[in-house]
Design a protein around this motif. Structure first.
Motif, PDB file in Angstrom:
ATOM      1  N   GLY A  83      10.630  22.072  39.047  1.00  0.00           N
ATOM      2  CA  GLY A  83      11.982  21.744  38.634  1.00  0.00           C
ATOM      3  C   GLY A  83      12.082  21.603  37.121  1.00  0.00           C
ATOM      4  N   HIS A  84      12.934  22.429  36.506  1.00  0.00           N
ATOM      5  CA  HIS A  84      13.090  22.375  35.045  1.00  0.00           C
ATOM      6  C   HIS A  84      14.327  23.183  34.656  1.00  0.00           C
ATOM      7  N   PRO A  85      15.166  22.667  33.741  1.00  0.00           N
ATOM      8  CA  PRO A  85      16.372  23.419  33.361  1.00  0.00           C
ATOM      9  C   PRO A  85      16.075  24.724  32.639  1.00  0.00           C
ATOM     10  N   ASN A  86      14.919  24.801  31.993  1.00  0.00           N
ATOM     11  CA  ASN A  86      14.554  26.006  31.242  1.00  0.00           C
ATOM     12  C   ASN A  86      15.719  26.493  30.372  1.00  0.00           C
ATOM     13  N   ASN A  87      16.265  25.585  29.581  1.00  0.00           N
ATOM     14  CA  ASN A  87      17.396  25.930  28.719  1.00  0.00           C
ATOM     15  C   ASN A  87      16.994  26.988  27.697  1.00  0.00           C
ATOM     16  N   SER A  88      17.862  27.975  27.542  1.00  0.00           N
ATOM     17  CA  SER A  88      17.543  29.109  26.670  1.00  0.00           C
ATOM     18  C   SER A  88      17.877  28.861  25.206  1.00  0.00           C
ATOM     19  N   GLY A  89      18.710  27.846  24.927  1.00  0.00           N
ATOM     20  CA  GLY A  89      19.175  27.633  23.559  1.00  0.00           C
ATOM     21  C   GLY A  89      20.458  28.386  23.266  1.00  0.00           C
ATOM     22  N   LEU A  90      20.918  29.202  24.212  1.00  0.00           N
ATOM     23  CA  LEU A  90      22.149  29.985  24.040  1.00  0.00           C
ATOM     24  C   LEU A  90      23.254  29.519  24.973  1.00  0.00           C
ATOM     25  N   GLN A  91      22.973  28.482  25.751  1.00  0.00           N
ATOM     26  CA  GLN A  91      23.969  27.955  26.682  1.00  0.00           C
ATOM     27  C   GLN A  91      24.800  26.869  26.000  1.00  0.00           C
ATOM     28  N   MET A  92      26.056  26.776  26.402  1.00  0.00           N
ATOM     29  CA  MET A  92      26.959  25.809  25.774  1.00  0.00           C
ATOM     30  C   MET A  92      27.278  24.681  26.748  1.00  0.00           C
ATOM     31  N   ASP A  93      27.246  23.446  26.245  1.00  0.00           N
ATOM     32  CA  ASP A  93      27.659  22.297  27.035  1.00  0.00           C
ATOM     33  C   ASP A  93      29.165  22.400  27.271  1.00  0.00           C
ATOM     34  N   GLN A  94      29.574  22.406  28.524  1.00  0.00           N
ATOM     35  CA  GLN A  94      30.970  22.627  28.850  1.00  0.00           C
ATOM     36  C   GLN A  94      31.858  21.451  28.439  1.00  0.00           C
ATOM     37  N   ILE A  95      31.270  20.291  28.184  1.00  0.00           N
ATOM     38  CA  ILE A  95      32.052  19.120  27.778  1.00  0.00           C
ATOM     39  C   ILE A  95      32.128  19.005  26.260  1.00  0.00           C
ATOM     40  N   THR A  96      30.977  19.039  25.596  1.00  0.00           N
ATOM     41  CA  THR A  96      30.949  18.869  24.136  1.00  0.00           C
ATOM     42  C   THR A  96      31.223  20.164  23.388  1.00  0.00           C
ATOM     43  N   GLN A  97      31.085  21.314  24.083  1.00  0.00           N
ATOM     44  CA  GLN A  97      31.247  22.625  23.456  1.00  0.00           C
ATOM     45  C   GLN A  97      30.193  22.882  22.383  1.00  0.00           C
ATOM     46  N   LEU A  98      29.058  22.194  22.496  1.00  0.00           N
ATOM     47  CA  LEU A  98      27.931  22.405  21.589  1.00  0.00           C
ATOM     48  C   LEU A  98      26.825  23.136  22.335  1.00  0.00           C
ATOM     49  N   TYR A  99      26.009  23.872  21.600  1.00  0.00           N
ATOM     50  CA  TYR A  99      24.912  24.588  22.221  1.00  0.00           C
ATOM     51  C   TYR A  99      23.811  23.611  22.638  1.00  0.00           C
ATOM     52  N   ILE A 100      23.268  23.837  23.820  1.00  0.00           N
ATOM     53  CA  ILE A 100      22.188  23.011  24.345  1.00  0.00           C
ATOM     54  C   ILE A 100      20.870  23.516  23.748  1.00  0.00           C
ATOM     55  N   PRO A 101      20.066  22.647  23.153  1.00  0.00           N
ATOM     56  CA  PRO A 101      18.805  23.103  22.541  1.00  0.00           C
ATOM     57  C   PRO A 101      17.875  23.765  23.567  1.00  0.00           C
ATOM     58  N   ALA A 102      17.102  24.717  23.104  1.00  0.00           N
ATOM     59  CA  ALA A 102      16.115  25.376  23.956  1.00  0.00           C
ATOM     60  C   ALA A 102      15.105  24.349  24.464  1.00  0.00           C
ATOM     61  N   PHE A 103      14.801  24.437  25.744  1.00  0.00           N
ATOM     62  CA  PHE A 103      13.902  23.465  26.376  1.00  0.00           C
ATOM     63  C   PHE A 103      13.381  24.126  27.646  1.00  0.00           C
ATOM     64  N   PHE A 104      12.125  24.574  27.617  1.00  0.00           N
ATOM     65  CA  PHE A 104      11.650  25.394  28.729  1.00  0.00           C
ATOM     66  C   PHE A 104      10.148  25.235  28.950  1.00  0.00           C
ATOM     67  N   ILE A 105       9.710  25.657  30.118  1.00  0.00           N
ATOM     68  CA  ILE A 105       8.281  25.684  30.446  1.00  0.00           C
ATOM     69  C   ILE A 105       7.627  26.807  29.650  1.00  0.00           C
ATOM     70  N   ASN A 106       6.680  26.449  28.819  1.00  0.00           N
ATOM     71  CA  ASN A 106       6.006  27.482  28.023  1.00  0.00           C
ATOM     72  C   ASN A 106       4.556  27.711  28.455  1.00  0.00           C
ATOM     73  N   GLU A 107       4.089  26.919  29.429  1.00  0.00           N
ATOM     74  CA  GLU A 107       2.721  27.135  29.917  1.00  0.00           C
ATOM     75  C   GLU A 107       2.617  26.661  31.363  1.00  0.00           C
ATOM     76  N   LEU A 108       2.066  27.495  32.196  1.00  0.00           N
ATOM     77  CA  LEU A 108       1.839  27.156  33.595  1.00  0.00           C
ATOM     78  C   LEU A 108       0.506  27.743  34.028  1.00  0.00           C
ATOM     79  N   ARG A 109      -0.324  26.903  34.673  1.00  0.00           N
ATOM     80  CA  ARG A 109      -1.635  27.353  35.126  1.00  0.00           C
ATOM     81  C   ARG A 109      -1.832  26.914  36.577  1.00  0.00           C
ATOM     82  N   LEU A 110      -2.332  27.836  37.396  1.00  0.00           N
ATOM     83  CA  LEU A 110      -2.550  27.598  38.819  1.00  0.00           C
ATOM     84  C   LEU A 110      -4.019  27.786  39.148  1.00  0.00           C
TER      85      LEU A 110
END
Length: 298
Positions: A214-241
């Motif tokens: 579970g993770h939003p994996n925000n791209s940094g190009l999405q806009m907050d529909q309430i504030t109308q500001l861009y949501i900072p990039a925030f994503f999984i950058n490493e996964l090991r199984l």
């Protein structure tokens, strides 16, 4: 030209204009309407860009692969994606190795490149040396009509490339499916599923499994529909199984991996009794979970 001749010329022009006034007026009105619609709708009326209008691939080969030679990967790796995506934010993609059983070479890594995305390298997968991973499926964002390349690096030191074309747009800026509170509640929660026939135990050859986080994996190009500001990039950058202490699969991820990353893959069991997942994100969080492998294989 004399005055009399000029007056005759003007009369002739006036006659021609009078005869064609209706048709010219009609055409003029059409041009005005077309101009107005173009101003209102812009790119919607513009013809779709052809795939060869701008080809970023040569530059990506230089930037991502240090300009190393690309060999034909038709018999090495396959990539499957829908030609026209239903949802640009969750486009399914499957990577499949195609080396023949007698081939002594091994696939070391597979790099997935979505050429027209803002950050083209969607993911780089490292295949465990003993896991014999033959198939990886995940979901990605596609921002524009684009070529998608899969590049396999083999144990012979060479790169092998194949590609497909996808029609989709707006995937990187599409709003998140879950609200911020729900995404925060699910952050880092991991799940693992194992698939198999009823008569297939964990040590009987190839297995199929799925790992989800579970993770939003925000791209940094999405806009907050309430504030109308861009949501900072925030994503999984490493996964090991891992199966016990043996690496099965590792992923270096980017903004193109969809919300709540999941991977479905095939591998060969080494008889391990436990499966482990470890992940990190760009916010500095680390996640880990371990599961007991069910002897039923289901």
């Amino acid at each position: 030209m004399g005055i009399a001749r000029e007056m005759l010329y003007i009369d002739d022009v006036a006659t021609i204009l009078a005869r064609g006034a209706t048709m010219l007026g009609y055409r003029f009105r059409l041009l005005c309407i077309a101009g107005l619609l173009s101003a209102m709708f812009g790119a919607r009326l513009a013809p779709a860009a052809t795939p060869d209008a701008y080809d970023p691939w040569p530059g990506l080969v230089q930037d991502l692969f240090n300009n190393r030679p690309m060999n034909d990967g038709t018999n090495v790796i396959a990539i499957e994606m829908p030609y026209r995506a239903e949802d640009a934010a969750i486009v399914p993609v499957t990577l499949r190795t195609k080396l023949s059983p007698g081939d002594s070479r091994r696939v070391l890594t597979i790099t997935l490149v979505i050429d027209q995305n803002p950050a083209p390298m969607a993911a780089k997968f490292e295949l465990g040396p003993d896991a014999k991973v033959s198939e990886i499926s995940t979901r990605v964002r596609v921002n524009n009509y684009t070529d998608v390349h899969a590049v396999a690096e083999l144990s012979d030191g060479k790169l092998y490339m194949t590609k497909t074309y996808v029609k989709a747009s707006g995937g990187c800026s599409a709003p998140a499916a879950k609200n911020a509170d729900e995404a925060k509640e699910r952050l880092g929660k991991m799940r693992y599923r194992q698939f198999g026939r009823a008569d297939q135990g964990p040590t009987s050859g190839a297995r199929e499994a799925q790992s989800m986080i579970g993770h939003p994996n925000n791209s940094g190009l999405q806009m907050d529909q309430i504030t109308q500001l861009y949501i900072p990039a925030f994503f999984i950058n490493e996964l090991r199984l891992w199966q016990d202490d043996s690496l099965v699969l590792a992923m270096e991820g980017g903004i193109s991996i969809s919300e709540d990353p999941n991977m479905r893959f095939t591998y060969v069991s080494n008889g391990a009794k436990r499966f482990r997942a470890e992940a990190k994100d760009t916010g500095g969080h680390a996640f880990q979970h371990e599961w007991k492998i069910d002897d039923s294989g289901i």
